[in-house]
Design an enzyme around this catalytic site. Structure first.
Site: not given
Lengths: 572, 167
Positions: A127, A176, A484
């Site tokens: 991560q 961290k 659109m």
């Protein structure tokens, strides 16, 4: 469940210190940032531990993109800074669209992301994503805090940067181990950034030149942008416009800064603005841009924009002045200070001929609102909602046709009552931004108007609305297509509707029910008024799925890059 | 048109990424970029050489000024700048042409950094023109590798301060 953090292993903390995570929470509380939006994950576990029963109200979104749009809607509705928290890696990258959205529209956000420990940075650990590098072009500024001693200073400087000058999002990436390190929490020194002083008074000569031009002008137009919302100058603009008989066009982000329906109001200029708005700009002899970007969707062909007009541009960001257009009267500075100085200089004179001409243009070339007994016309839906919700409601839109119909047909008379993704055009913005707005402006009714396409991009946030009993009214202008793009395909690609028609859509009313949000569907015009009443009378969140004419187009339209009065003649 | 942009920035991590990123993001053409410390340790000077028309160059200067870490930007026209550049050039050296090369080296005002068995590394410093002519002058030989610092600059005659950012 334990309310007290478990005793940490290892040596006791040095006296008078707190952890980095606790410092973040203390900082938020000290600065009055008591509502935050976020989503936990591995790299922010220490921060979430510090948030636990801390007094910070944390709103748990169902996706980080939802969280950042909520923070954005919160900031737009309240004028304070929106705070969003996400974990490292995918948590952080899921913020990207929302940061870019806030950056384009100059919305003050503080994004706090967890990062892998400093010892692991750069090793492609679990991560890990370089959110510092990724977010450089889509934030006003960003930090990677490598040392606990820099943490509070970075947060304080970041907050200052987010909300001063031209506001914008700031990201603070906190590894961290920095969250778990001990630090002495000291109030940071007064923030001074060398080379910039947003409170600097504007040049007197520039203001005097603008005042003189305004006095001489026979056909002045103010073109007002989101900068006027940020600077809080709606009343100053109203006074100045009425004093000098200037017509006022409001960009999408400035809708409501000047009251819709005012005799001098021109509404939205540009691609989907009413004809009278563009015609008035075309006839004007002085355009005064006030905190606005002269966006390409407004200007079109640069060489043919306001051909008889001098261009004046007031902006807090000097880099905006002259970016797209040649500007004869540049004024760099804070809009509030400039307007104040201008009022001191100006001897206003009424311009009855221009006032009459504006009234004539508005009468001769009004917006067309088609009617049908068979199928709900989306313009009609918007007008009905506007009446039912009242003047104090906040409307939040998604992106696409319904957004333009809202810009055209909602009557908004105050700033921060119409919130929309302007510059980036982010589908999926509507629902989460509305939730954020409702949590920020708790006394006001918030209405989210979405298309069926954009709604499906972030509909998981219905769960968030339900969890916190956010009383947001959700209206889906449901044409079963990406309207659109379909419109452009119809006009410019011989009706080759490539991938713009949804062959399947869920039953949105029943879907809402599954999320615990009452839902209803409307298929016929005769059922619409009753359903709108039901929507506003239902307690808490509620959803109305309205089938609208799938063939309806947003008109008038000036095709991209064309001149101010090159209105597209659609075949009917 | 070429322009030298001299930028004073806070010496913060990532500041070069911010400047370089801005330049590529807005699709400006960069000829060179050089960064180094100033008399104040907390301040770094970045020298950018960019090309483009006047309007583009003005935008470059304004967009750079907008970066939070930027303290001061000077757009300096070439003629009113003191400039300098350094290049290291490794040339292959056939034994029989050694004296020919050494003549050229002194003629071009270069200095010798190292001599290997079959190659020589030279250094030249001065204006960009001087560096260019030294490199051109070496054309009878084979250049094996080369590194240029890119231009560094200070505005002329104002002790580096106070030049109009939008000349």
């Amino acid at each position: 469940m334990h309310d007290k953090p478990p005793a940490a292993a290892g040596p006791p903390p040095p006296k008078g210190t707190i952890t980095g995570a606790q410092a973040v929470v203390k900082f938020l509380l000290d600065r009055g940032l008591k509502t935050v939006f976020g989503y936990p994950g591995g790299a922010v576990i220490p921060l979430y531990d510090a948030l636990y029963k801390s007094g910070v109200r944390h709103i748990l979104a169902r996706h980080e993109q939802g969280a950042v749009h909520m923070a954005d809607g919160f900031a737009r509705a309240t004028g304070s800074v929106g705070v969003v928290i996400a974990t490292s890696g995918p948590g952080a990258t899921n913020l990207v669209t929302g940061l870019a959205n806030a950056h384009m529209d100059s919305v003050p956000l503080l994004a706090i992301t967890g990062q892998v420990p400093t010892t692991s940075i750069g090793s492609d650990s679990f991560q890990e994503a370089d959110i510092y590098g990724i977010s450089i072009p889509i934030t006003k500024y960003n930090y990677l805090v490598k040392n606990a001693d820099e943490l509070v200073e970075s947060l304080a400087e970041g907050l200052h940067i987010a909300r001063t000058g031209r506001p914008g999002p700031v990201l603070v990436d906190i590894p961290k181990d920095v969250q778990t390190s001990y630090l002495k929490y000291g109030e940071p020194n007064e923030i001074r950034l060398p080379g910039r002083d947003p409170g600097e008074p504007p040049s007197e000569a520039a203001v005097a030149a603008l005042a003189e031009a305004l006095e001489r002008s026979q056909r002045p137009v103010f073109y007002v942008g989101g900068g006027a919302v940020a600077a809080g100058v709606a009343e100053d603009i109203l006074r100045l416009a009425e004093g000098s008989d200037a017509a006022v066009a409001t960009s999408l982000l400035a809708k409501g800064v000047f009251p819709d329906g005012h005799p001098l109001s021109l509404g939205l200029p540009g691609m989907h603005g009413p004809k009278y708005s563009n015609m008035a700009i075309n006839e004007s002899d002085l355009i005064v841009g006030l905190g606005v970007r002269f966006d390409d969707r407004v200007v079109g062909d640069v060489r043919r924009f306001a051909p008889f007009a001098k261009i004046a541009h007031v902006d807090v960001d000097p880099a905006e002045i002259g970016k797209r257009l040649q500007v004869e009267l540049p004024v760099a500075g804070d809009l509030k200070l400039v307007l104040k100085a201008l009022q001191g200089e100006l001897k206003p004179g009424p311009k009855p001929r221009w006032r009459a001409r504006v009234a004539e243009l508005k009468k001769k070339h009004p917006l067309q609102a088609p009617e049908s007994p068979e199928v709900v016309k989306p313009q009609k839906l918007v007008s009905l909602l506007s009446e039912a919700a009242g003047e104090d409601a906040i409307f939040v839109t998604d992106v696409g046709q319904h957004q333009m119909w809202c810009a055209q047909f909602l009557s908004v008379k105050k700033p921060r009552r119409f919130l929309s993704s302007g510059g980036l055009g982010t589908m999926g913005f509507g629902l989460p931004a509305a939730i954020g707005a409702a949590l920020g402006a708790e006394k006001l009714q918030v209405v989210a108007v979405c298309g069926d396409g954009g709604f499906q991009m972030t509909l998981q946030e219905l769960a968030c609305a339900r969890q916190y009993d956010v009383p947001v009214k959700i209206v889906i202008s449901d044409n079963g297509c990406l309207g659109m793009v379909r419109q452009w395909q119809q006009f410019f690609h011989k009706r080759r509707y490539s991938e713009t028609i949804f062959q399947f859509n869920p039953d949105f009313a029943r879907l809402a029910e599954v999320f615990g949000v009452p839902g209803r569907r409307v298929e016929k015009p005769r059922d619409l008024p009753g359903a709108v009443d039901w929507l506003f009378q239902t307690k808490g969140a509620a959803l109305l799925d309205v089938f609208v004419d799938p063939e309806e187009n947003v008109l008038p339209m000036i095709p991209a890059g064309k001149g101010q009065t090159d209105f597209y003649e659609a075949e009917t | 048109m070429k322009k030298i942009i001299s930028i004073l920035v806070r010496n913060k991590p990532g500041v070069l990424s911010h400047v370089a990123g801005l330049v590529t993001r807005r699709a400006y053409n960069v000829e060179s970029i050089a960064a180094g410390p100033t008399e104040d340790r907390k301040i770094t000077r970045i020298t950018l050489v960019v090309s483009g028309d006047e309007k583009v160059l003005e935008q470059v200067v304004r967009q750079i000024q907008k970066l939070v870490d930027v303290i001061k930007v000077d757009g300096i026209p070439h003629e009113s700048a003191m400039t300098g550049e350094l290049a290291l050039i490794t040339v292959s050296l056939p034994r029989e042409r050694k004296s020919e090369l050494m003549n050229l080296v002194s003629l071009l005002g270069m200095t010798v950094k190292t001599i290997e068995k079959d190659s020589i590394t030279l250094q030249v410093a001065g204006s960009a023109q001087r560096v260019d002519s030294a490199i051109n002058g070496l054309s009878p030989f084979t250049i094996k590798s080369m590194a240029r610092t890119g231009l560094v600059a200070l505005p002329l005659g104002q002790n580096g301060e106070g030049a109009d950012p939008f000349p």
